[in-house]
Every structure is written in C-alpha cells, then in structure tokens.
Design a protein around this motif. Structure first.
Motif, PDB file in Angstrom:
ATOM      1  N   PRO A 241       7.962  -7.237  46.734  1.00 35.37           N
ATOM      2  CA  PRO A 241       7.493  -5.876  47.034  1.00 35.37           C
ATOM      3  C   PRO A 241       8.388  -4.754  46.522  1.00 35.37           C
ATOM      4  O   PRO A 241       7.924  -3.612  46.378  1.00 35.37           O
ATOM      5  CB  PRO A 241       7.417  -5.872  48.566  1.00 35.37           C
ATOM      6  N   GLU A 242       9.654  -5.050  46.251  1.00 35.33           N
ATOM      7  CA  GLU A 242      10.550  -4.006  45.724  1.00 35.33           C
ATOM      8  C   GLU A 242      10.129  -3.538  44.335  1.00 35.33           C
ATOM      9  O   GLU A 242      10.568  -2.471  43.884  1.00 35.33           O
ATOM     10  CB  GLU A 242      11.984  -4.524  45.706  1.00 35.33           C
ATOM     11  N   MET A 243       9.325  -4.306  43.642  1.00 36.68           N
ATOM     12  CA  MET A 243       8.736  -3.883  42.370  1.00 36.68           C
ATOM     13  C   MET A 243       7.323  -3.380  42.654  1.00 36.68           C
ATOM     14  O   MET A 243       6.492  -4.130  43.182  1.00 36.68           O
ATOM     15  CB  MET A 243       8.667  -5.048  41.381  1.00 36.68           C
ATOM     16  N   PRO A 244       7.009  -2.127  42.320  1.00 37.32           N
ATOM     17  CA  PRO A 244       5.668  -1.616  42.596  1.00 37.32           C
ATOM     18  C   PRO A 244       4.590  -2.466  41.923  1.00 37.32           C
ATOM     19  O   PRO A 244       4.786  -2.961  40.806  1.00 37.32           O
ATOM     20  CB  PRO A 244       5.704  -0.200  42.019  1.00 37.32           C
ATOM     21  N   LEU A 245       3.481  -2.627  42.616  1.00 33.52           N
ATOM     22  CA  LEU A 245       2.382  -3.406  42.049  1.00 33.52           C
ATOM     23  C   LEU A 245       1.910  -2.808  40.729  1.00 33.52           C
ATOM     24  O   LEU A 245       1.585  -3.549  39.786  1.00 33.52           O
ATOM     25  CB  LEU A 245       1.225  -3.472  43.044  1.00 33.52           C
ATOM     26  N   GLU A 246       1.901  -1.504  40.634  1.00 31.82           N
ATOM     27  CA  GLU A 246       1.497  -0.855  39.378  1.00 31.82           C
ATOM     28  C   GLU A 246       2.429  -1.255  38.231  1.00 31.82           C
ATOM     29  O   GLU A 246       1.982  -1.467  37.094  1.00 31.82           O
ATOM     30  CB  GLU A 246       1.509   0.667  39.544  1.00 31.82           C
ATOM     31  N   ALA A 247       3.712  -1.384  38.533  1.00 34.33           N
ATOM     32  CA  ALA A 247       4.673  -1.787  37.502  1.00 34.33           C
ATOM     33  C   ALA A 247       4.423  -3.224  37.068  1.00 34.33           C
ATOM     34  O   ALA A 247       4.557  -3.562  35.879  1.00 34.33           O
ATOM     35  CB  ALA A 247       6.097  -1.620  38.020  1.00 34.33           C
ATOM     36  N   LEU A 248       4.076  -4.099  38.008  1.00 38.41           N
ATOM     37  CA  LEU A 248       3.750  -5.474  37.646  1.00 38.41           C
ATOM     38  C   LEU A 248       2.544  -5.502  36.709  1.00 38.41           C
ATOM     39  O   LEU A 248       2.531  -6.241  35.712  1.00 38.41           O
ATOM     40  CB  LEU A 248       3.465  -6.292  38.908  1.00 38.41           C
ATOM     41  N   GLN A 249       1.549  -4.703  37.015  1.00 37.37           N
ATOM     42  CA  GLN A 249       0.366  -4.641  36.145  1.00 37.37           C
ATOM     43  C   GLN A 249       0.744  -4.096  34.765  1.00 37.37           C
ATOM     44  O   GLN A 249       0.236  -4.585  33.739  1.00 37.37           O
ATOM     45  CB  GLN A 249      -0.714  -3.756  36.784  1.00 37.37           C
ATOM     46  N   GLN A 250       1.625  -3.119  34.715  1.00 37.78           N
ATOM     47  CA  GLN A 250       2.069  -2.573  33.434  1.00 37.78           C
ATOM     48  C   GLN A 250       2.805  -3.634  32.620  1.00 37.78           C
ATOM     49  O   GLN A 250       2.626  -3.730  31.400  1.00 37.78           O
ATOM     50  CB  GLN A 250       2.973  -1.365  33.659  1.00 37.78           C
ATOM     51  N   ALA A 251       3.627  -4.417  33.288  1.00 36.19           N
ATOM     52  CA  ALA A 251       4.348  -5.485  32.602  1.00 36.19           C
ATOM     53  C   ALA A 251       3.359  -6.500  32.020  1.00 36.19           C
ATOM     54  O   ALA A 251       3.518  -6.965  30.884  1.00 36.19           O
ATOM     55  CB  ALA A 251       5.310  -6.167  33.563  1.00 36.19           C
ATOM     56  N   GLY A 252       2.351  -6.860  32.804  1.00 43.51           N
ATOM     57  CA  GLY A 252       1.326  -7.779  32.304  1.00 43.51           C
ATOM     58  C   GLY A 252       0.574  -7.207  31.125  1.00 43.51           C
ATOM     59  O   GLY A 252       0.297  -7.916  30.145  1.00 43.51           O
ATOM     60  N   ASP A 253       0.251  -5.922  31.203  1.00 39.37           N
ATOM     61  CA  ASP A 253      -0.454  -5.270  30.093  1.00 39.37           C
ATOM     62  C   ASP A 253       0.407  -5.259  28.835  1.00 39.37           C
ATOM     63  O   ASP A 253      -0.101  -5.454  27.718  1.00 39.37           O
ATOM     64  CB  ASP A 253      -0.831  -3.832  30.470  1.00 39.37           C
ATOM     65  N   ALA A 254       1.710  -5.029  29.005  1.00 40.46           N
ATOM     66  CA  ALA A 254       2.609  -5.018  27.846  1.00 40.46           C
ATOM     67  C   ALA A 254       2.675  -6.398  27.200  1.00 40.46           C
ATOM     68  O   ALA A 254       2.718  -6.512  25.964  1.00 40.46           O
ATOM     69  CB  ALA A 254       4.000  -4.555  28.275  1.00 40.46           C
ATOM     70  N   LEU A 255       2.670  -7.435  28.018  1.00 39.21           N
ATOM     71  CA  LEU A 255       2.691  -8.790  27.475  1.00 39.21           C
ATOM     72  C   LEU A 255       1.392  -9.105  26.733  1.00 39.21           C
ATOM     73  O   LEU A 255       1.427  -9.596  25.594  1.00 39.21           O
ATOM     74  CB  LEU A 255       2.920  -9.805  28.591  1.00 39.21           C
ATOM     75  N   THR A 256       0.269  -8.828  27.337  1.00 42.03           N
ATOM     76  CA  THR A 256      -1.007  -9.150  26.685  1.00 42.03           C
ATOM     77  C   THR A 256      -1.212  -8.309  25.420  1.00 42.03           C
ATOM     78  O   THR A 256      -1.716  -8.822  24.417  1.00 42.03           O
ATOM     79  CB  THR A 256      -2.189  -8.950  27.642  1.00 42.03           C
ATOM     80  N   ASP A 257      -0.777  -7.057  25.464  1.00 47.85           N
ATOM     81  CA  ASP A 257      -0.893  -6.214  24.268  1.00 47.85           C
ATOM     82  C   ASP A 257      -0.041  -6.774  23.133  1.00 47.85           C
ATOM     83  O   ASP A 257      -0.490  -6.851  21.977  1.00 47.85           O
ATOM     84  CB  ASP A 257      -0.458  -4.784  24.603  1.00 47.85           C
ATOM     85  N   GLY A 258       1.194  -7.175  23.451  1.00 40.96           N
ATOM     86  CA  GLY A 258       2.054  -7.740  22.422  1.00 40.96           C
ATOM     87  C   GLY A 258       1.493  -9.027  21.847  1.00 40.96           C
ATOM     88  O   GLY A 258       1.543  -9.252  20.634  1.00 40.96           O
ATOM     89  N   LEU A 259       0.943  -9.877  22.698  1.00 43.61           N
ATOM     90  CA  LEU A 259       0.349 -11.126  22.224  1.00 43.61           C
ATOM     91  C   LEU A 259      -0.845 -10.862  21.319  1.00 43.61           C
ATOM     92  O   LEU A 259      -1.014 -11.513  20.278  1.00 43.61           O
ATOM     93  CB  LEU A 259      -0.074 -11.988  23.416  1.00 43.61           C
ATOM     94  N   GLN A 260      -1.678  -9.904  21.694  1.00 41.46           N
ATOM     95  CA  GLN A 260      -2.842  -9.583  20.866  1.00 41.46           C
ATOM     96  C   GLN A 260      -2.427  -9.026  19.515  1.00 41.46           C
ATOM     97  O   GLN A 260      -3.065  -9.324  18.488  1.00 41.46           O
ATOM     98  CB  GLN A 260      -3.740  -8.567  21.591  1.00 41.46           C
TER      99      GLN A 260
END
Length: 228
Positions: free
Chosen positions: A194-213
């Motif tokens: 919880p110390e990492m905001p959920l929005e930040a987790l989603q941003q991290a996931g988006d950055a990973l998927t964008d880089g992979l694409q």
C-alpha cells in the motif's frame, strides 16, 4: 491468447496486508527494436538518482518489514527492487543483460517496485505465491555450477507444480523459468504494497507494456490486477 492465472495463499494476507500485483502475459513477436530497453534502463537509472519517485523509501521499507516478518534478513537478501537500486546507487548505472530483462529491470528501478519476468513455457501448472514447507526443490547456480537447494520452512515463495521459481518472495529467481528475449511465452509480475499508490502501480505496468510493444511490434499483451 496466453492465459496465466496466479494464485495467492490466504496466509499471505497476514504477512502483507494490502498486497496487490499486476500480472502481465505476453505472446512475443520478433524483437525489432532492442534500443528501447537500453534507453529505458539508462533513463531509469538517471531518474532514480536525480528525481526519484516520492514513494520509493516508504515502499522499500515496507518490503523490508514484510521480509523480516517471514524470517528473511533484508540487509542480506533484500527484495529485488531494493537490490537493483542499491547497485545503481553504488555504480551510477547498470550494465545491460538482455533486452527484455533490461526493460523490466528499468521499470523496477524507476518505480521502486519488484518486477519478475518468467519464461512461462517452462512452467508446469500455474504460478503460486505461497508459504514453503522447506522441502520444495529450487534450481540455482553456485560457484558457477548448477545446484539444487530448498527454501527455509515458512519462507514466502513463488512456485509451480514441480518446484520453486523464485525464493524469498522476489529475491532470487530459479534457472528453469529464467526469461530472455528469445522466449515466446512471457509472464511478468509487478508486486506492490500500500505504500506505493495504486495509480503508480498501473503506470509502471503501462510503461512495461508500452516498452514491450515498441520492442516487439505485434506482441499480444494482457494484464490483470490481483489483490488480496
């Protein structure tokens, strides 16, 4: 589309209240632009050193408490994100390993979040986050040679139907499921407290998927939020 359904043992909730993760599956396409990963890794190191994310210290401290809670010693065996970031602090940068590995390491460094990458074709059954009995096999390397060991009883592990895939939650990955850019079935797990905001987790996931694409145009990617 590749389907991965991780399971989380009920006991994990007591150790890490509020734990949530992004599970990302990838059916790979030809890797055409490896420079994407090189740029991401260099950029992540620079960003961490010059303008780090505001939740970093609190999030890594929370992971230290969780590790201590199941008997690990985080100063010796820290969570994967902490280990990577300490290397950057020491060396000022990080040497590339493999384009896909470099990309998910970049996300881990930039967002202060443990990220695992697995060759899902090597799995037998589905990923399971659970408590070790201490008898599960774990394949690793010691002194440059293949070796087998077992986790400590009570240790949090990721495993499949035949053995441990990652010890001490996200500290050390096994050899059998190790990921590289040559693999066709990829599974990533971004793990947060919880110390990492959920929005930040989603941003991290988006950055990973964008880089992979961008690295692998045409790759088929899906993601799922997992929470306790």
């Amino acid at each position: 589309m590749l389907s991965v359904s991780p399971s989380i043992a009920p006991e994990i909730a007591a150790l890490a209240p509020g734990f949530r993760a992004l599970s990302i599956t990838v059916e790979a396409a030809p890797l055409l632009h490896p420079q994407v990963a090189t740029d991401a890794l260099q950029g992540a190191c620079k960003a961490m050193l010059e303008h780090d994310v505001p939740w970093a210290d609190a999030h890594l401290a929370a992971w230290n408490r969780v590790f201590t809670g199941f008997g690990a010693k985080p100063k010796r065996t820290p969570c994967s994100a902490d280990a990577l970031r300490k290397r950057v602090l020491r060396d000022g940068s990080m040497t590339g390993i493999d384009p896909v590995v470099d990309l998910y390491n970049a996300i881990s460094i930039r967002y202060a979040v443990p990220v695992g990458g697995e060759n899902f074709a090597a799995y037998v059954g589905m990923p399971q986050l659970t408590i070790a009995s201490g008898t599960e096999p774990f394949d690793t390397v010691k002194a440059g040679e293949p070796a087998n060991e077992s986790p400590e009883p009570g240790e949090v592990i990721w495993r499949d139907d035949i053995g441990v895939t990652c010890r001490r939650w996200n500290w050390r990955q096994g050899v059998r499921t190790r990921l590289s850019a040559e693999n066709q079935q990829m599974w990533f797990i971004l793990e947060s407290l919880p110390e990492m905001p959920l929005e930040a987790l989603q941003q991290a996931g988006d950055a990973l998927t964008d880089g992979l694409q961008r690295m692998m145009p045409g790759a088929k990617i899906s993601s799922q939020l997992i929470s306790l």
